[in-house]
Every structure is written in C-alpha cells, then in structure tokens.
Design a protein around this motif. Structure first.
Motif, PDB file in Angstrom:
ATOM      1  N   PHE A 215     -24.676 -29.921 -24.857  1.00 56.39           N
ATOM      2  CA  PHE A 215     -25.713 -30.781 -24.273  1.00 56.39           C
ATOM      3  C   PHE A 215     -26.020 -30.370 -22.845  1.00 56.39           C
ATOM      4  CE2 PHE A 215     -23.992 -33.308 -27.649  1.00 56.39           C
ATOM      5  CZ  PHE A 215     -25.022 -34.117 -28.078  1.00 56.39           C
ATOM      6  N   GLU A 216     -27.275 -30.475 -22.460  1.00 56.29           N
ATOM      7  CA  GLU A 216     -27.650 -30.395 -21.042  1.00 56.29           C
ATOM      8  C   GLU A 216     -28.569 -31.577 -20.762  1.00 56.29           C
ATOM      9  OE1 GLU A 216     -29.277 -26.518 -20.155  1.00 56.29           O
ATOM     10  OE2 GLU A 216     -27.357 -25.519 -20.472  1.00 56.29           O
ATOM     11  N   ASP A 217     -28.156 -32.453 -19.882  1.00 54.73           N
ATOM     12  CA  ASP A 217     -28.917 -33.672 -19.559  1.00 54.73           C
ATOM     13  C   ASP A 217     -29.467 -34.372 -20.807  1.00 54.73           C
ATOM     14  OD1 ASP A 217     -28.389 -33.426 -16.887  1.00 54.73           O
ATOM     15  OD2 ASP A 217     -30.478 -33.589 -16.243  1.00 54.73           O
ATOM     16  N   VAL A 219     -30.004 -33.326 -23.809  1.00 54.98           N
ATOM     17  CA  VAL A 219     -30.611 -32.499 -24.851  1.00 54.98           C
ATOM     18  C   VAL A 219     -29.504 -31.799 -25.631  1.00 54.98           C
ATOM     19  CG1 VAL A 219     -32.086 -30.519 -25.329  1.00 54.98           C
ATOM     20  CG2 VAL A 219     -32.699 -32.111 -23.504  1.00 54.98           C
TER      21      VAL A 219
ATOM     22  N   GLU B  22     -19.654 -35.357 -24.097  1.00 54.01           N
ATOM     23  CA  GLU B  22     -19.970 -34.193 -23.288  1.00 54.01           C
ATOM     24  C   GLU B  22     -20.612 -34.573 -21.950  1.00 54.01           C
ATOM     25  OE1 GLU B  22     -22.077 -29.914 -23.909  1.00 54.01           O
ATOM     26  OE2 GLU B  22     -21.093 -30.815 -25.636  1.00 54.01           O
ATOM     27  N   GLU B  23     -21.485 -35.581 -21.973  1.00 60.46           N
ATOM     28  CA  GLU B  23     -22.143 -35.959 -20.720  1.00 60.46           C
ATOM     29  C   GLU B  23     -21.150 -36.626 -19.750  1.00 60.46           C
ATOM     30  OE1 GLU B  23     -24.839 -34.881 -19.650  1.00 60.46           O
ATOM     31  OE2 GLU B  23     -26.034 -34.333 -21.396  1.00 60.46           O
ATOM     32  N   ASP B 271     -26.713 -32.435 -14.810  1.00 56.96           N
ATOM     33  CA  ASP B 271     -25.512 -31.691 -15.203  1.00 56.96           C
ATOM     34  C   ASP B 271     -25.298 -30.424 -14.387  1.00 56.96           C
ATOM     35  OD1 ASP B 271     -24.985 -33.558 -17.101  1.00 56.96           O
ATOM     36  OD2 ASP B 271     -25.676 -32.395 -18.811  1.00 56.96           O
TER      37      ASP B 271
END
Lengths: 295, 274
Positions: A215-217, A219, B22-23, B271
C-alpha cells in the motif's frame, strides 16, 4: 532461448532505496542459488511508486555507485529492475534496467506515462523515446512498463523484432472489489490478465508480468504476477496480495511449436502498416487502400 | 437482480485488514483504537481492526453523554464483547456541559458538534496512552453528503470505510457477523433523543447510494440520471450537498506566497520515507 526466470512480486518501501536494494540483492541471490538465469522485478522496484517530489530526490544515474552491488550480482544472474533514472540534461525517467554480466545491457524508459484518473506520472517524469529490443545472451526481450502494454505500438515493434518474451513490470493499483465468478481479487487484475494473454497471443512469445503488492497512502497494488505461454494461456500466477516469487521455464522448443501452429509472424504484413502510417498520420487506416508510395 | 454496488465482502475484508496493518506499520504503530457509537460503522471498523492487529491490541472507546440513548452503549459493549476487544468508558457529560453551560450554547446542531468534537479530544488523548492510532468510521455515503462534524467524527488517522457506500458497509457487517441488533437498527448520530440520520437528511441511505453510485463512480450527467428514473430535485439536493461539503473532505486551503507551498508544489505522500 532456454532459461529459468524468477518473477519477484515485491513490496518496495516508498523512498527507501537502501532497504529496497537489500531486498533486490536478497531475492536475486536466492533466485540464482535456485538456478534462475534472470530475475524480473516490478516497476520502480527500487524506489516505490507514488514518488511525486521524491523523484527529484531519488533519481540516479545508471552509473550511480549505489547500483554497483546489483551490477556485480548480474554476473551470476541477469536482473531487470525499476528505478527513477536521472539524465544529464535534467530529465528523469521511469526506467526498467536490464543488467547482465556486470553491465547495463539495456534500459527501457517508460514511453506511455500515465496521467489520468489517479495517476500523474507526466508531472514528474519525461517520456521515453524508443522501443529498443534487448539482445541478451539468454534471448531477445521486449521490456514494458505498465501502461506501455496498453498501447499497441510498442507490442507491434517488438513483434517485428521477433522477441522471445515480453517482460512487463508494473505498479498496478487494484480497483474494483465487486463479486466475480469463481475468482477472488481486484477487478482490475482480470483486465490485466486479458491484456497479457492477448499480448502473448499476438506476439507468439512468452509474457512475464511482475506486479508489486503493498500500500501507498491507501492505494493497494494488486500483485497477481504471472507467466503466460506463447499460446496466450496463463501458466502460473501468484496470489494477489502477498509478496512472493514465481520460478518458471521458458524454452525455444515451445516458442517454435507455437509459431508453427499459428504462423502469425510469417503472415504479418508490416509493409501495409508502414504505408498507412507513412501517408496518413493518425487516421492511417482510412487510407490503407490508397495508392500512395511507402515512406 | 445483481446490484452494481455489491462487493465481494471476503476479499474486501482481506484488503482492508492488510490496509490497516500496513498503513499503521508505515507510521510506526501496531495498535489501534476506535470510538464506538453502538452503530454499524464503528462496529465494522472495530471488527476490521481486531482482525488486523489482534483483539488485545485494539481498544474500543465508549463516550456517552448524559442524554445518549442507553442502547448505544449497550450495543457498543455487545460488539466489543463478541470481538473480545477491551473497552474503555469515558463519560463526556462534565466536559461537554462545562462548555455548554458557560457559553449558553442552544440545543441542536451546535451542541451535537461540541459532543462530536469532545469525543475527538478524548480519542486523541487516549491514543497517546494506548500507543495506537485512531481508526476512522466514516463511510463514502456520509463523507460525500457531508453528514459529519468537521474535526469531530471526521478526525482520525486512517479510514478503512471511506471508499465504501453504506450499502457496502452493510454487506461487510453481515460478513463480519456484527450482531443483528446493531445491523438492523436505524442509523443515528445519537446527538439528541430520537434522532435518526435518515430523518435529518430527508432521504434514506439506500436512496442516496442508488444515486451516488452512477453519479460519482460512473460520472453520469444530471440528464442521464433523470433518464434512468431519478427525480431531478433529488439529484440537485444530493449534488448540492456534495459540493457544499467539499471543505470537509480536504485539508484547509493555504495562501500561496512562496515558490514552494505545502500541498501545492511541495508534494509528498503521507507514507513518505527517505
């Protein structure tokens, strides 16, 4: 071309080149120990995908000292990986780099940057300007970065070049969580499989796809890395959301059989395409029948 | 007949559990807390967080006001008990009344907003003690309609439900086996007695979702929507709410003065690592 390919479905840490590099080395070493000749990583595997202003911070020249360990390892196993590439004139490219025998054998700079919907690549990258085929000691390869495969031009050039395999690296975000018949995963993954299969059928070559996960932000990248045979059939694929590796064999014998059974390459008529493109610009097909000299 | 809003709840759960893990890991956390209203949205967020981090790593926080419906707290406790999640109860009556009485705040929306913001104060303070992040409970329907209190229930660190319409939250709730008492009761912000979301909005979430999906996800025009059978006044009512409440969905605007301004041309993901 007879080779053992390892497809690495990784989850790069956004912006952390040293951590990502370590992971590349670990996976490439393991693949080599396992008998792989070539290892394929996803798009921007060294940096992460949604870089925005980080492109400028992270872009490197191809002779950057950070890449030395990968180059050294490429004496044991050929490595295809993604990075933000800095050019002396100030441009940065979204690049897929082919390392072999301790050298940069070739680089594909993403031609079709994607800048619609959730994407904004053209803001940070300059588009690549050529479709060069990689002549490796392992075979002939066409390199693609994600959106590149959605445009027929690049595929067609590689078909004319008689490549053995299309190596496709992606950072494809997952979209659509609707119920699907018998399969679980993002709807966008099904679209990709159709596209990859068709590319294999058109080119009568292998199509290897390395798509990242993680995931990135918010997504999610959809994974599902896979190999398609020259008959267009899905050979093997990874579970959507997990990191992992695929180890697959690619053989000349199979390529020849597929091309004998369906001689599309023999029967192609590139001269007609050349004539249409030469005389009619973007509306070429309308003039296919016109009596104009080939350019 | 299939509904275009239907989701695969098992796969969606898998994505959201990984998203939470994950976040939070990306921010350096592996614990979470959720403000529990006793309603379906916070129940689903809690269930997802419990799956992501393990029930012991998640705190369910109940923050009743003296006029809150007792069913709200009972339902919150029921959900937490079924999920084996520890709870904490903080009565916000004294802190809310301390302000309301001093400033003679009239009843109605202002009081409701004060309560929602006091709950935010509690959650963010407890997040320090619990060493976890606040998980959001706002769904796509209420975010689009702006049915929330700015910096109140809209304040959180990550939100697993923000891209799910209410219909889809119901699907997820059934998949996650949220108790039927919680799933089947009328949605309510419980800011005053007898309040329900749908009375206050003037239409049901089901009606809103049916319109929002083609309007937002499929980008159908007003005329196309009328052609599909939607009432033009209803379309305009909903579209007006969406536009009017855009400010609740973005960070405050900054006056650009320099060559490099935060969020304009200083662009990094949250992130961001280096």
């Amino acid at each position: 071309m007879d080779l053992r390919l390892s497809i690495a479905q990784t989850n790069p840490v956004l912006g952390d080149i040293s951590k990502n590099l370590e992971e590349h080395l670990r996976l490439a070493r393991a693949a080599a120990a396992d008998g792989a000749d070539l290892v394929l990583f996803p798009e921007l595997s060294l940096t992460g995908y949604f870089l925005r202003d980080q492109v400028f911070d992270l872009a490197m020249y191809l002779d950057a000292p950070e890449l030395k360990p990968l180059l050294e390892l490429s004496k044991a196993v050929s490595i295809v990986f993604g990075m933000a590439e800095r050019h002396p004139d100030g441009r940065c490219f979204n690049s897929l780099v082919f390392l072999e025998d301790g050298e940069v054998l070739g680089v594909h700079r993403k031609v079709h940057l994607v800048s619609y919907g959730m994407f904004d690549e053209s803001r940070d990258f300059a588009p690549g300007e050529e479709w060069n085929t990689i002549e490796s000691r392992l075979g002939r390869f066409g390199l693609f970065l994600c959106e590149d495969l959605w445009h027929l031009g690049g595929q067609y050039v590689r078909i004319l070049d008689r490549v053995d395999a299309l190596l496709v690296a992606s950072a494809g975000p997952g979209r659509g969580v609707g119920p699907q018949d018998g399969v679980q995963g993002f709807e966008s993954l099904g679209t990709w499989r159709t596209l990859l299969s068709a590319a294999a059928m058109h080119s009568l070559s292998y199509v290897a796809w390395a798509n990242r996960v993680g995931f990135e932000d918010g997504v999610a990248f959809s994974g599902g890395s896979a190999l398609f045979g020259p008959d267009g059939r899905l050979r093997t694929t990874l579970d959507g959301l997990e990191e992992g590796e695929l180890s697959v064999s690619l053989t000349s014998a199979e390529l020849h059989r597929a091309r004998q059974r369906t001689p599309l390459l023999r029967d192609g008529r590139p001269e007609l395409v050349r004539r249409a493109l030469g005389c009619a610009g973007s509306t070429g097909s309308a003039d296919l029948g016109a009596d104009t000299p080939a350019s | 007949m299939s509904n275009p809003l239907d989701i695969d709840p098992a796969f969606t759960t898998e994505v959201l559990v990984r998203f939470l893990r994950e976040e939070l890991a990306s921010a350096g956390f592996s614990r979470a807390l959720v403000g529990l209203s006793g309603g379906i949205d916070s129940a689903v967020s809690l269930a997802l967080a419990a799956r992501a981090f393990g029930p012991d790593e998640v705190l369910g926080v109940m923050m009743p006001y003296r006029t809150s419906n007792p069913d709200s707290e009972a339902h919150a406790r029921l959900v937490a008990r079924e999920l084996h999640v520890p709870t904490r109860r903080v009565d916000i009556s004294a802190m809310v009344d301390g302000y309301l009485d001093q400033e003679s705040v009239p009843s109605g929306m202002r009081r409701g907003n004060v309560m929602a913001r006091m709950r935010m104060v509690v959650l963010y303070d407890l997040s320090e003690e619990w060493r976890g992040l606040v998980i959001g409970t706002s769904n796509k329907t209420e975010m689009l309609l702006g049915y929330s209190t700015l910096w109140g229930d809209s304040a959180h660190a990550v939100n697993p439900l923000g891209d799910l319409y209410k219909h889809q939250v119901y699907q997820l709730a059934r998949h996650l086996e949220i108790p039927t008492e919680v799933v089947d009761k009328p949605p309510s912000a419980d800011l005053f007695e007898g309040q329900t979301d749908e009375d206050e909005l003037g239409f049901s979430y089901a009606e809103a979702d049916r319109l929002l999906y083609p309007m937002i996800d499929e980008r159908h025009t007003e005329d196309e929507l009328v052609g599909s059978g939607f009432d033009r006044d209803f379309i305009r009512l909903v579209a007006g709410r969406i536009v009017r409440n855009q400010y609740k969905r973005v960070m405050p605007v900054i006056a650009k003065l320099s060559h490099r301004t935060i969020n304009q041309d200083f662009r990094y993901l949250r992130d961001w690592k280096s």
